[in-house]
Design a protein around this motif. Sequence first.
Motif: not given
Lengths: 303, 366
Positions: A199-200, A202-204, B60, B87, B89, B93-95, B106, B154
């Motif tokens: 999912s990371l 997808e986040a990117a 997606f 989105t 999530f 879904a943080l890096f 980002f 974000r």
Amino acid sequence: MLNFFRGNKKRQLFGLISPGALWILLFFNLPLLIMLFISFAERGRTGGIASPVVYTLENYKQFFNACVSQYAGPQCDPFLYLGIFGSSVRIAFVVTFFCILAGYPLAYFMARQKPLWRDTLMLLVIIPFWTNFLVRTYALKTVMSGEGLINTILMNLGLISAPLEMMFNEFGVIVGLVYGYLPFAVLPMYTSVEKFDHSLMEAAADLGAPPSRAFWRVMLPMTMPGVIAALVLVFVPVVGAFITPDIMGGGKVEMIGTLINRQFGVARNWPFGSAMSLILMVLVLLGVIYYFRSSSEETRRAM
Amino acid sequence: MAGEFAIEMKDVLKQFVTPEGGILPAVDHVDMQIQDGEFFSLLGPSGCGKTTSLRMIAGFELPTSGSILIRGKEMSQVPAHLRPVNTVFQQYALFPHMTVEQNIGFGLEMKGVGKAERAKRVAEALEMVRLPGMALRRTKQLSGGQQQRIALARALVNKPEVLLLDEPLGALDLKLRKEMQLELKTLQREVGITFIYVTHDQEEALTMSDRIAVMNKGRALQVGLPEEIYERPADKFVADFIGETNFLDGSVLGQSGSTVEIDLPGCGLARVESSRTFTRGQPVTITVRPERLHLNEPFENGNNLKGRVEEVIYIGTDTQYGVRFSERHKVRVREQNATQAQKEIARRGDEVIVSFTSASPRLLTE
């Protein structure tokens, strides 16, 4: 006998640890000490070391400045062995590079499959481990040699008129090493990629990153521990490899491993062989330590 | 701008192939128009297609057929990174390998915004989610609520046309969730960005939304204001899913004007207002909320049904009575505990009269 352990945690622990510890002590640590000792001794005439023992630094000096007696006095070449060491390191880097380059997509592909198919693919990667390494290398030889499979097919198709020289040169050695060590690269990278939360990506993408940038900025950094494990697992044994360079290089490609191998064989120079082994070990160790020091904190923790 | 919606879904179909080889319509010919600046919720049980709808808007998933317009532009086949939406999530879904600042920056970095400008806007975004001074933290060092806010920052820092939120409060505990609901609503009003909010929590949807789409089995059953959905549910599923309700099955006896007379076998007649026309003998279901029913306060012009109290449940602000009329008919009645006397209207086993006005219920047909 059993009463000795009963009700005593310390003794039980001792009993459980000692077989493994003894094994390592006897067959790894002790021989290393013996090697250290031999490396400071003078060679015996028929192998082994001279008796009575004469302590000397000559073996180490020899590595950094190889001298041979000639009519006009000793002829010295400081880069003879260092050069071989250097080319071993270079070959090892090339092999590691290709193992990672080929292994990463494979690891990624496997990790993204459904469990059943994934296990099957895993098995296909592991099965070569169960085949004798020597047998595998000889098998590769029959594929790549002058009258081998590839050349025969290409000649019969009329694509080439003379056999391609794919063996007894560095190319052959590199192909043989990549072939032999690819699974060592795939497995740790698979573990890393499998743990990666997709999912990371997808986040990117959601934040505007095209697939390639998402890979370089998110997926690769996050799977770096696996890549580094692969690097170490491939690079370290390949630097000192001797079977593959011997078979695929046919004595024409010198690597530090073949050189060491010869000291204990035909050259009957155990002290010099021991000294080279230790130098190789220390240099590789320094290299790995340097690498981890300079790589990020996160990667180190993951290892 | 007339005729231009923030998001428009036109006859969107999304089929998945099941492991058994069957075809599952996750989203089944859905039409939806979401207006600019709206707080719009997709509400439904798990597997109803709400998340798939959101993921198709984000890019997606690509729809099997139909079209998705973002600000009037056809986008259904455009890859996610080229869409002007962001989105939040469910699991944030943080890096994890980046700092808070790098996470929030980002999207701007991808757009090629310079370092100085980026730092400024990241600081503003942190201010907005009330986490100033967190820029250099690692995301792992933050609590769930804080991570939630960072995820929000974000996304919002990119000033998207539409913000998509996929059950963003699901992982938080109840108290924090209630706080965040109000905060999100306030934030949405301040920034004026269209929010599409996916949730399975009807109370959450009612609290926060301007409009709600109730989904089930891939279909959008009803789209409307929270009051509309609650007061005038389109069908049995919506009535049941949103809040608590009672169902009484019967058949139409007759209709005079807007008043429909219904026979409830075993418990008498009921009169219900409806703008629709029914035929004699048509099976219908009366649905009426527990708080619209009253115990032992017969209405002169209303419906008064006799029953027996089967259970009394004290729930603090209210007391809930389970009253049985007949073998087939049972209702829950909710009475507020405004005074001490009201607490003791009836006991278990008492004969009571349950009353409701003819305007309170809705008539549902199959």
